[in-house]
Design a protein around this motif. Structure first.
Motif, PDB file in Angstrom:
ATOM      1  N   ASN A 267     -14.398 -22.925  25.356  1.00 13.93           N
ATOM      2  CA  ASN A 267     -13.063 -22.642  25.051  1.00 13.93           C
ATOM      3  C   ASN A 267     -12.463 -22.937  23.579  1.00 13.93           C
ATOM      4  OD1 ASN A 267     -10.272 -24.677  25.078  1.00 13.93           O
ATOM      5  ND2 ASN A 267     -10.183 -23.262  26.538  1.00 13.93           N
ATOM      6  N   THR A 268     -12.781 -21.953  22.760  1.00 13.67           N
ATOM      7  CA  THR A 268     -12.813 -21.863  21.258  1.00 13.67           C
ATOM      8  C   THR A 268     -11.484 -21.284  20.892  1.00 13.67           C
ATOM      9  OG1 THR A 268     -13.611 -19.840  21.063  1.00 13.67           O
ATOM     10  CG2 THR A 268     -15.221 -21.605  21.058  1.00 13.67           C
ATOM     11  N   LEU A 269     -10.815 -21.636  19.712  1.00 15.08           N
ATOM     12  CA  LEU A 269      -9.798 -21.122  19.372  1.00 15.08           C
ATOM     13  C   LEU A 269      -9.981 -20.421  18.305  1.00 15.08           C
ATOM     14  CD1 LEU A 269      -6.469 -20.972  19.237  1.00 15.08           C
ATOM     15  CD2 LEU A 269      -6.393 -22.816  17.902  1.00 15.08           C
ATOM     16  N   ALA A 270      -9.698 -19.015  18.282  1.00 15.61           N
ATOM     17  CA  ALA A 270      -9.742 -18.268  16.993  1.00 15.61           C
ATOM     18  C   ALA A 270      -8.459 -18.485  16.076  1.00 15.61           C
ATOM     19  CB  ALA A 270     -10.283 -16.712  17.229  1.00 15.61           C
ATOM     20  N   ILE A 271      -8.789 -18.608  14.810  1.00 17.71           N
ATOM     21  CA  ILE A 271      -7.775 -18.837  13.776  1.00 17.71           C
ATOM     22  C   ILE A 271      -7.754 -17.531  12.841  1.00 17.71           C
ATOM     23  CG2 ILE A 271      -7.479 -21.233  13.935  1.00 17.71           C
ATOM     24  CD1 ILE A 271      -8.953 -21.462  11.427  1.00 17.71           C
ATOM     25  N   ALA A 272      -8.963 -16.625  12.986  1.00 11.06           N
ATOM     26  CA  ALA A 272      -8.806 -15.348  12.233  1.00 11.06           C
ATOM     27  C   ALA A 272     -10.038 -14.780  12.882  1.00 11.06           C
ATOM     28  CB  ALA A 272      -9.043 -15.903  10.858  1.00 11.06           C
ATOM     29  N   PRO A 273     -10.268 -13.299  12.568  1.00 15.28           N
ATOM     30  CA  PRO A 273     -11.363 -12.685  12.927  1.00 15.28           C
ATOM     31  C   PRO A 273     -12.776 -13.371  12.666  1.00 15.28           C
ATOM     32  CG  PRO A 273      -9.714 -11.067  12.267  1.00 15.28           C
ATOM     33  CD  PRO A 273      -9.354 -12.530  11.682  1.00 15.28           C
ATOM     34  N   GLY A 274     -13.550 -13.837  13.731  1.00 14.11           N
ATOM     35  CA  GLY A 274     -14.863 -14.636  13.325  1.00 14.11           C
ATOM     36  C   GLY A 274     -14.565 -15.862  12.742  1.00 14.11           C
TER      37      GLY A 274
END
Ligand SMILES: NC(=[NH2+])NCCC[C@H](N)C(=O)O
Length: 410
Positions: free
Chosen positions: A354-361
């Motif tokens: 359940n990760t949250l991306a804050i920018a690509p990669g």
């Protein structure tokens, strides 16, 4: 009117996000009510708040505005007493109170509080010992109602702002939640979307006034045109089909494809985002436990058909389906816990997927899932680790605790 919401991916730089800081509601959980309140233990509030503050600061340090839903609700109710009155009437009615002595006493009690205190109390719940009410009917004296120490139950899941609403393109779904423990949360969203000037004119793709259920943990925005939605313990295929029809026909929507992904229906994997998230243009986290022995899974590609109907094409390979709808030649499915038969279920249970991306990669995830984190780094992902000892007891991770309002285009 300025556009308030812009979420056309899971990975665009996160510029604005909706949060709720855990409050007294979390310590109004008891061993007897834990299960019905969808918790697996009772968090230590002071530490849970410190952990949540660390999470919020991590987002701010990386360029995101953090908006707290309790502050937006306070803005709305402080500004217009008629709106506050209407909200309280509906909130108490939905809580099961018909007009009468208890209803009137509860409403008077809540109206007598400062607005921010009233909002905090709506989240925390109202205990029976807070009102001096003569108990003259049998249900006050015997049976399950009498045994409940609350007139209004606490809303301890409110810090999982991912679920009662879902930003989608320039609009939002306001969700009919599955369990009673969470249904009141989206009424607060409804009032904010209707009455807060920041969100004036925001399209609502589906509101909460439905009998079929959908929750934001199942709603992933894979691109400007593609939404993935889990067929899960919390979201029904009927809701998905109805939402697809709305997205395909509404001139304000850019979405032309819905990917319905059928996952096991259980508490550990309650939403699609507990087992699958998008973290880069062609990289995803995935919990191997959602595939059958032969690596298959039910995936349905929904598209606009003739005469406004929805056309459905069934597939059994998630990777192939993602390549098709996202026009990818290759993709990288990164397994939770490196696919280890012991580590993977352990880290999935504690939201390692359940990760949250804050920018690509670039993602935010719970520090406790160190095997998944190591593998993500080996795959070139930049990882911000956040504290999780108390927050994780609610069975939600970084993506669960956040509702993006604005992401830069990718
Ligand atoms: N998007 C998510 N995975 N949300 C997790 C929510 C956890 C919460 N205790 C519930 O059962 O609803």
């Amino acid at each position: 009117m300025a556009q308030a919401i812009n979420v056309n991916s899971e990975i665009g730089k996160l510029k604005s996000v909706l949060l709720h800081r855990p409050g007294a509601e979390v310590e109004n959980i008891t061993p007897d009510t834990m299960e019905s309140l969808l918790f697996d233990d009772i968090p230590f509030l002071k530490i849970a708040q410190k952990e949540h503050d660390f999470f919020a600061q991590t987002l701010r340090d990386n360029g995101a505005e953090t908006l707290y839903i309790e502050d937006l609700a306070t803005d709305v109710f402080a500004k217009d007493t008629a709106v506050k009155d209407e909200f309280l009437t509906r909130f108490l009615t939905e809580a099961g109170y018909k007009h009468g002595r208890t209803f009137d006493s509860l409403k008077e009690y809540l109206e007598g509080l400062e607005t921010k205190e009233m909002v905090d109390k709506i989240y925390a719940g109202v205990r029976k010992n807070e009102l001096d009410l003569q108990r003259s009917v049998l249900s006050d004296l015997a049976g399950s109602d009498a045994a409940n120490p609350f007139y209004l139950n606490p809303l301890p899941n409110a810090y999982f702002t991912r679920d009662p609403q879902a930003s989608m393109g320039a609009g939002m779904t306001i969700n009919r939640m599955t369990f009673a423990a969470r249904q009141p949360e989206s009424m607060i969203t409804e009032y904010i979307m209707k009455h807060h000037e920041r969100f004036a004119g925001t399209p609502i793709w589906r509101d909460r006034n439905h009998t079929t259920r959908i929750e934001g943990g199942d709603e992933l925005i894979l691109s400007k045109n593609v939404v993935a939605i889990g067929v899960s313990q919390r979201t029904s295929s009927k809701s998905i089909q109805a939402l697809a029809k709305e997205l395909f026909s509404n001139p304000l929507s850019t979405f032309d494809t819905v990917l319905a992904v059928e996952i096991p229906h259980n508490h550990a994997m309650m939403h699609l985002d507990t087992v699958f998230t998008m973290i880069n243009y062609d990289q995803f986290t995935v919990f191997p436990g959602i595939f059958s022995q032969d690596g298959n899974i039910n995936v349905f590609v929904l598209k606009q058909g003739k005469d406004g109907e929805v056309e459905i094409n069934r597939m059994s390979d998630l990777g192939k389906a993602l390549k098709q709808v996202l026009n990818l030649s290759e993709l990288d499915l990164i397994e939770t816990g490196d696919g280890d038969p012991i580590v993977a279920p352990r880290e999935q249970w504690n939201d390692g997927s359940n990760t949250l991306a804050i920018a690509p990669g670039e993602i935010v995830t719970y520090d406790r899932n160190y095997v998944s984190i190591e593998l993500l780094k080996q795959h070139g992902i930049k990882v911000h680790e956040i504290l999780s000892s108390e927050l994780a007891r609610g069975r939600g991770g970084a993506r669960c605790m956040s509702q993006p309002l604005w992401r830069d285009e990718i």
